[in-house]
Design a protein around this motif. Sequence first.
Motif: not given
Length: 455
Positions: A34, A442, A434, A439, A30
Amino acid sequence: MADYSGGSIEADHLCVLVHGLWGNPDHMASVAKSLRAKHPREKLHILVAKRNSGSFTYDGIELGGERVCVEIEEELEQIESKGGKIKKLSVVGYSLGGLVARYAIGLLHARGILDTLECKNFTAIASPFLGVRSPLRGWANNTFNVLGARTLCMSGRQLFGIDKFRDTGKPIITVLSDPNSIFMTGLARFQRHTLYANVVNDRSAPYFTTAIAKTDPFTDLTRLKANFVPGYEDVILDPLNPVTHLPPPQGGPEPVSLQKWASNLPFFLALTVFVPVGVVAFLLNSAIQTVRSSRRVKQHESGLAGINPESYRVNLWINEIREAVEDAYENINSAHEPEYLASSSSASDDDDNAAEGDAALAYGGHSDDERRPAGQGGILALERKMSRAEQPTLALAPYQFEAIRALDTLKWRKYPVWIHKVSHSHAAILVRKEKDSFSEGHIVLRHWLDEEFLL
């Protein structure tokens, strides 16, 4: 992962991602994704370190750091062989990977690699800078410290501070933070030092060690009003004014709340379920991993593991079963209450040092009278204010206080993180998998990329 890592020949900035204990490159997916969404392949080259995957993370910070150093050097050589040229370097370390990355940076500095690079960002995410030794007092803390240090092979010994690194006679945590070491000198070369620390539910690395702090102002969130960074509400706390303390309730003592009882449930479950049923399997697995790790270390030391160790012994001075074991280990870690020093509500640095002296006596050693450097900005001033006026000093070991003083000389940009959706914030802070419950991580990654990462 291949879709996000690497870069084109035009990219002149290399960003290295280092995963943590029990980890693998997928844990950094992740972060890589990103980064790539923000910076194209023509601008940024991404390297996800892979030589320390899985059980190889048991082998210790030194061996792990040497492996990462080799990967970085190989990547630089490969890019140059294709006609590219890296001019800038950034490093991101997650959990134990933050310590491994700091060791690798020290080696890169000692070997002259950093002389040819502009060191941009060093970012630590939930990284135990002070190790994971729990505050010293109380039977639960002592049991955890003894058990944990002896069931995670060399990495466990180092994380709990019972190792003696080479001929220094000191734990590697102390050596990494020694102002005269290659590790601190190399780390100081980076333009920006950023860390993200969970304030709650980090069952692997609690706030005090990931935030490099001798206090924990977030032990009772029911008495606090959180102040968030605009645009990152409910997750990123304002580093200069993270919380407002609420007045104590009127009337007599508060009854034990259901929430507090529930917070202790993992410990009771560990005692009634994990200890009698799983302890044999846990210790057996630890013994197997210790043997395997010892063999790998011996192979490495003899030069049979693909790395010539002598070239990296520079002068220091200038899966499901595993996840189950990890969960059980972390539940025990998170279940006990922190312990504090008696003389912690101090009003001066002299009293701070006296409190640290108490810790030295409790630990069986001696305190260091060296004063903490002053003038390190608003965040450090805030920590001092919290320590003296509102929060007792945690009963840390002397080497942990020593590491705090040394690391405070760097201008850290510290961001407290409040993960709400899941009780395993250590994995959620960087979206290790994920899924919806992770979440909020993020938001952490977005803040890092938009506000902190220098291209």
